[in-house]
Design a protein around this motif. Structure first.
Motif, PDB file in Angstrom:
ATOM      1  N   LEU A 168      79.180-136.687  37.471  1.00  0.00           N
ATOM      2  CA  LEU A 168      79.550-135.299  37.044  1.00  0.00           C
ATOM      3  C   LEU A 168      78.225-134.464  36.825  1.00  0.00           C
ATOM      4  O   LEU A 168      78.720-133.012  36.946  1.00  0.00           O
ATOM      5  CB  LEU A 168      80.196-135.549  35.757  1.00  0.00           C
ATOM      6  N   GLY A 169      77.455-134.487  36.446  1.00  0.00           N
ATOM      7  CA  GLY A 169      76.317-133.675  36.114  1.00  0.00           C
ATOM      8  C   GLY A 169      75.056-134.638  35.835  1.00  0.00           C
ATOM      9  O   GLY A 169      74.885-135.687  35.309  1.00  0.00           O
ATOM     10  N   ALA A 170      73.718-134.058  36.255  1.00  0.00           N
ATOM     11  CA  ALA A 170      72.619-134.551  35.899  1.00  0.00           C
ATOM     12  C   ALA A 170      71.350-133.264  35.704  1.00  0.00           C
ATOM     13  O   ALA A 170      71.494-132.381  36.161  1.00  0.00           O
ATOM     14  CB  ALA A 170      72.058-135.431  37.304  1.00  0.00           C
ATOM     15  N   ALA A 171      70.531-133.976  34.863  1.00  0.00           N
ATOM     16  CA  ALA A 171      69.332-133.094  34.847  1.00  0.00           C
ATOM     17  C   ALA A 171      68.101-133.694  34.619  1.00  0.00           C
ATOM     18  O   ALA A 171      68.093-134.820  34.147  1.00  0.00           O
ATOM     19  CB  ALA A 171      69.629-132.383  33.461  1.00  0.00           C
ATOM     20  N   LEU A 172      66.916-133.454  35.231  1.00  0.00           N
ATOM     21  CA  LEU A 172      65.886-134.358  35.412  1.00  0.00           C
ATOM     22  C   LEU A 172      64.463-133.288  35.309  1.00  0.00           C
ATOM     23  O   LEU A 172      64.463-132.086  35.798  1.00  0.00           O
ATOM     24  CB  LEU A 172      65.697-134.797  36.753  1.00  0.00           C
ATOM     25  N   HIS A 173      63.636-133.762  34.448  1.00  0.00           N
ATOM     26  CA  HIS A 173      62.329-133.102  34.441  1.00  0.00           C
ATOM     27  C   HIS A 173      61.203-134.164  34.698  1.00  0.00           C
ATOM     28  O   HIS A 173      61.188-135.108  34.099  1.00  0.00           O
ATOM     29  CB  HIS A 173      62.005-132.584  33.122  1.00  0.00           C
ATOM     30  N   SER A 174      60.339-133.884  35.729  1.00  0.00           N
ATOM     31  CA  SER A 174      59.164-134.761  35.987  1.00  0.00           C
ATOM     32  C   SER A 174      57.775-134.078  35.392  1.00  0.00           C
ATOM     33  O   SER A 174      57.664-132.857  35.260  1.00  0.00           O
ATOM     34  CB  SER A 174      59.005-134.838  37.652  1.00  0.00           C
ATOM     35  N   GLN A 175      56.964-134.949  34.957  1.00  0.00           N
ATOM     36  CA  GLN A 175      55.947-134.660  34.203  1.00  0.00           C
ATOM     37  C   GLN A 175      54.629-134.708  35.173  1.00  0.00           C
ATOM     38  O   GLN A 175      53.481-134.691  34.709  1.00  0.00           O
ATOM     39  CB  GLN A 175      55.532-135.767  33.061  1.00  0.00           C
ATOM     40  N   ILE A 176      54.828-135.025  36.530  1.00  0.00           N
ATOM     41  CA  ILE A 176      53.765-134.771  37.256  1.00  0.00           C
ATOM     42  C   ILE A 176      52.554-133.724  36.879  1.00  0.00           C
ATOM     43  O   ILE A 176      51.414-134.089  36.867  1.00  0.00           O
ATOM     44  CB  ILE A 176      54.092-134.716  38.813  1.00  0.00           C
ATOM     45  N   GLU A 177      53.116-132.530  37.153  1.00  0.00           N
ATOM     46  CA  GLU A 177      52.167-131.453  36.854  1.00  0.00           C
ATOM     47  C   GLU A 177      51.370-131.737  35.610  1.00  0.00           C
ATOM     48  O   GLU A 177      49.912-131.538  35.623  1.00  0.00           O
ATOM     49  CB  GLU A 177      52.651-130.250  36.800  1.00  0.00           C
ATOM     50  N   MET A 178      51.697-132.236  34.544  1.00  0.00           N
ATOM     51  CA  MET A 178      50.951-132.568  33.170  1.00  0.00           C
ATOM     52  C   MET A 178      50.048-133.347  33.660  1.00  0.00           C
ATOM     53  O   MET A 178      48.868-133.380  32.821  1.00  0.00           O
ATOM     54  CB  MET A 178      52.019-132.897  32.284  1.00  0.00           C
ATOM     55  N   HIS A 179      50.331-134.630  34.110  1.00  0.00           N
ATOM     56  CA  HIS A 179      49.449-135.722  34.190  1.00  0.00           C
ATOM     57  C   HIS A 179      48.318-135.436  35.325  1.00  0.00           C
ATOM     58  O   HIS A 179      47.438-136.423  35.571  1.00  0.00           O
ATOM     59  CB  HIS A 179      50.095-136.780  34.539  1.00  0.00           C
ATOM     60  N   GLN A 180      48.377-134.545  36.382  1.00  0.00           N
ATOM     61  CA  GLN A 180      47.761-134.512  37.288  1.00  0.00           C
ATOM     62  C   GLN A 180      46.174-134.267  36.957  1.00  0.00           C
ATOM     63  O   GLN A 180      45.448-134.747  37.884  1.00  0.00           O
ATOM     64  CB  GLN A 180      48.034-133.164  38.390  1.00  0.00           C
ATOM     65  N   ASP A 181      45.829-133.622  35.961  1.00  0.00           N
ATOM     66  CA  ASP A 181      44.601-133.291  35.713  1.00  0.00           C
ATOM     67  C   ASP A 181      43.825-134.740  35.217  1.00  0.00           C
ATOM     68  O   ASP A 181      42.563-134.524  34.987  1.00  0.00           O
ATOM     69  CB  ASP A 181      44.376-132.436  34.288  1.00  0.00           C
ATOM     70  N   TYR A 182      44.786-135.726  34.962  1.00  0.00           N
ATOM     71  CA  TYR A 182      44.134-137.009  34.559  1.00  0.00           C
ATOM     72  C   TYR A 182      44.187-137.933  35.459  1.00  0.00           C
ATOM     73  O   TYR A 182      43.486-139.015  35.225  1.00  0.00           O
ATOM     74  CB  TYR A 182      44.880-137.363  32.906  1.00  0.00           C
ATOM     75  N   GLY A 183      44.544-137.800  36.849  1.00  0.00           N
ATOM     76  CA  GLY A 183      44.718-138.688  37.791  1.00  0.00           C
ATOM     77  C   GLY A 183      45.546-139.959  37.558  1.00  0.00           C
ATOM     78  O   GLY A 183      45.485-140.814  38.282  1.00  0.00           O
ATOM     79  N   GLY A 184      46.515-139.766  36.792  1.00  0.00           N
ATOM     80  CA  GLY A 184      47.642-140.796  36.222  1.00  0.00           C
ATOM     81  C   GLY A 184      48.330-140.564  34.822  1.00  0.00           C
ATOM     82  O   GLY A 184      47.778-139.507  34.117  1.00  0.00           O
ATOM     83  N   VAL A 185      49.247-141.264  34.792  1.00  0.00           N
ATOM     84  CA  VAL A 185      50.133-141.122  33.594  1.00  0.00           C
ATOM     85  C   VAL A 185      49.288-141.440  32.207  1.00  0.00           C
ATOM     86  O   VAL A 185      48.687-142.416  31.921  1.00  0.00           O
ATOM     87  CB  VAL A 185      51.419-142.037  33.455  1.00  0.00           C
ATOM     88  N   VAL A 186      49.369-140.445  31.186  1.00  0.00           N
ATOM     89  CA  VAL A 186      48.846-140.738  29.912  1.00  0.00           C
ATOM     90  C   VAL A 186      49.902-141.056  28.990  1.00  0.00           C
ATOM     91  O   VAL A 186      50.916-140.074  28.731  1.00  0.00           O
ATOM     92  CB  VAL A 186      47.887-139.357  29.228  1.00  0.00           C
ATOM     93  N   PRO A 187      50.084-142.308  28.450  1.00  0.00           N
ATOM     94  CA  PRO A 187      51.167-142.548  27.754  1.00  0.00           C
ATOM     95  C   PRO A 187      51.534-141.718  26.494  1.00  0.00           C
ATOM     96  O   PRO A 187      52.698-141.620  26.262  1.00  0.00           O
ATOM     97  CB  PRO A 187      50.842-144.181  27.244  1.00  0.00           C
ATOM     98  N   GLU A 188      50.544-141.357  25.648  1.00  0.00           N
ATOM     99  CA  GLU A 188      50.890-140.528  24.541  1.00  0.00           C
ATOM    100  C   GLU A 188      51.313-139.144  24.771  1.00  0.00           C
ATOM    101  O   GLU A 188      52.310-138.539  24.377  1.00  0.00           O
ATOM    102  CB  GLU A 188      49.706-140.271  23.625  1.00  0.00           C
TER     103      GLU A 188
END
Length: 356
Positions: A34-54
């Motif tokens: 019926l409906g969906a919404a999604l946000h990716s954090q890729i841009e935020m983590h790019q400077d670190y070269g990987g996902v920062v859990p905090e």
């Protein structure tokens, strides 16, 4: 049932509303979205070269309510019309899972609706059932190839909630190998998709990269050695000043060929051993063009059929959690109210004992 799904296992915040009416009446399950919404954090983590859990956890906190409002608006549904809620209980980053669990439990208690925790991989595994109906759906039992940044597994799916592990990676997951190889070739994080695009302009003939465990006579995988072989090629090129764009494209092509060869041959072996005719492919790497092309061709030559989720449902999303949770709620009245019980590590096959 109309179910809200909440996904916060890593670096995507996804919410979706799913109606089981289409599924229960034998129509295309895709019609139930019926409906969906999604946000990716890729841009935020790019400077670190990987996902920062905090950082990932804090961003989920900021995104959940706006995305909830967006998903409800798109579905023309209000909170009081929901019949149940589902959230990703694991596996994943502990902090990120806690955010989703707390939010889901609070909302379920506030509106007095049943709540169910969903295994993240079960969401991926069942997502190909959400295809648009242009081809026949997979029939139980079927073999599932789960390929993502954190997992590479072959599963036998006897029915919903009944999963048998056939083989898995003994080191790096396929998606992890893609990202690490992309970094070796100077591509930005996350590099898997960029690596695949670069490979399309290259030729693999100049490299003889290994196909780890291709002839191991089991259904396990290994990609660490392949990544090391790429590293040796990069260092050799750098020492001879031959590290050109053409070199990187050719090496990327050779790497993709090696990975897709292993995944495809192992998947075909699983189908033959299990005497199944349907292969379901899910997870972020399932969107890879080269893998889809190779799997489809090999399956067709052997009389098998491959099923994929819609491209937009290959990565982490709320739709797959809403769908898997809705099927769980239809099967059982048991819910997980009030307990922020998360499972950062969670064996998918353990779901079998829970459903018996």
């Amino acid at each position: 049932m109309i179910v809200l799904g909440i996904e916060t296992s890593c670096d995507e915040t996804g919410l979706a509303v799913y109606d089981t009416g289409a599924w229960e009446t034998g129509k295309s399950a895709f019609e139930g979205i019926l409906g969906a919404a999604l946000h990716s954090q890729i841009e935020m983590h790019q400077d670190y070269g990987g996902v920062v859990p905090e950082l990932a956890s804090r961003d989920h906190v900021r995104r959940l309510i706006p995305l909830l409002n967006k998903a409800l608006k798109e579905s023309s549904c209000t909170i009081d019309k929901l019949d149940g809620l589902a959230y990703t209980q694991g596996p994943g980053l502990a902090g990120a899972l806690l955010v989703g669990s707390a939010f889901a439990n609070a909302l379920a208690l506030a509106i007095q609706k049943p709540l169910v925790g969903v295994h993240h991989l079960e969401g991926h595994l069942l997502s190909p059932l959400l295809a648009d109906g242009s081809s026949r759906p997979p029939e139980f039992p079927f073999v599932a190839l789960l390929v993502s940044g954190g997992h590479t597994q072959l599963m036998l799916v006897n029915r919903i909630g009944d999963y048998q592990l056939l083989g898995e990676t003994v080191d790096d997951a396929a998606g992890e190998a893609f990202d690490k190889t992309a970094k070796l070739l100077g591509l930005d994080y996350p590099g898997g998709a960029a690596l695949s695009r670069l490979a399309e302009s290259g030729k693999a003939a100049g490299f003889d990269l290994p196909r780890p465990m291709l002839h191991s006579k089991d259904l396990d995988f290994s990609f660490s050695g392949l990544k090391t072989a790429v590293l040796h090629q990069v260092k050799k090129a750098q020492s001879t000043n031959s590290d050109t764009e053409s070199f990187r494209a050719n090496l990327a092509c050779a790497f993709v060929e090696a990975v897709t060869d292993v995944l495809s041959h192992k998947a075909m072996a699983a189908l033959e051993q299990m005497e199944c005719r349907d292969l379901v492919v899910a997870g972020g790497v399932g969107a890879n063009t080269q893998l889809r092309k190779k799997l489809t061709a090999m399956a067709a030559a052997r009389g098998y059929q491959v099923h994929y989720p819609p491209i937009e449902l290959c990565t982490d999303n709320g739709v797959m959690i809403a769908f898997a949770g809705a099927l769980r709620l239809l099967q059982s009245s048991s819910t997980t109210h009030g307990a922020f019980d998360i499972k950062p590590r969670w064996d998918l096959s353990s779901l079998n004992t829970q459903s018996n």
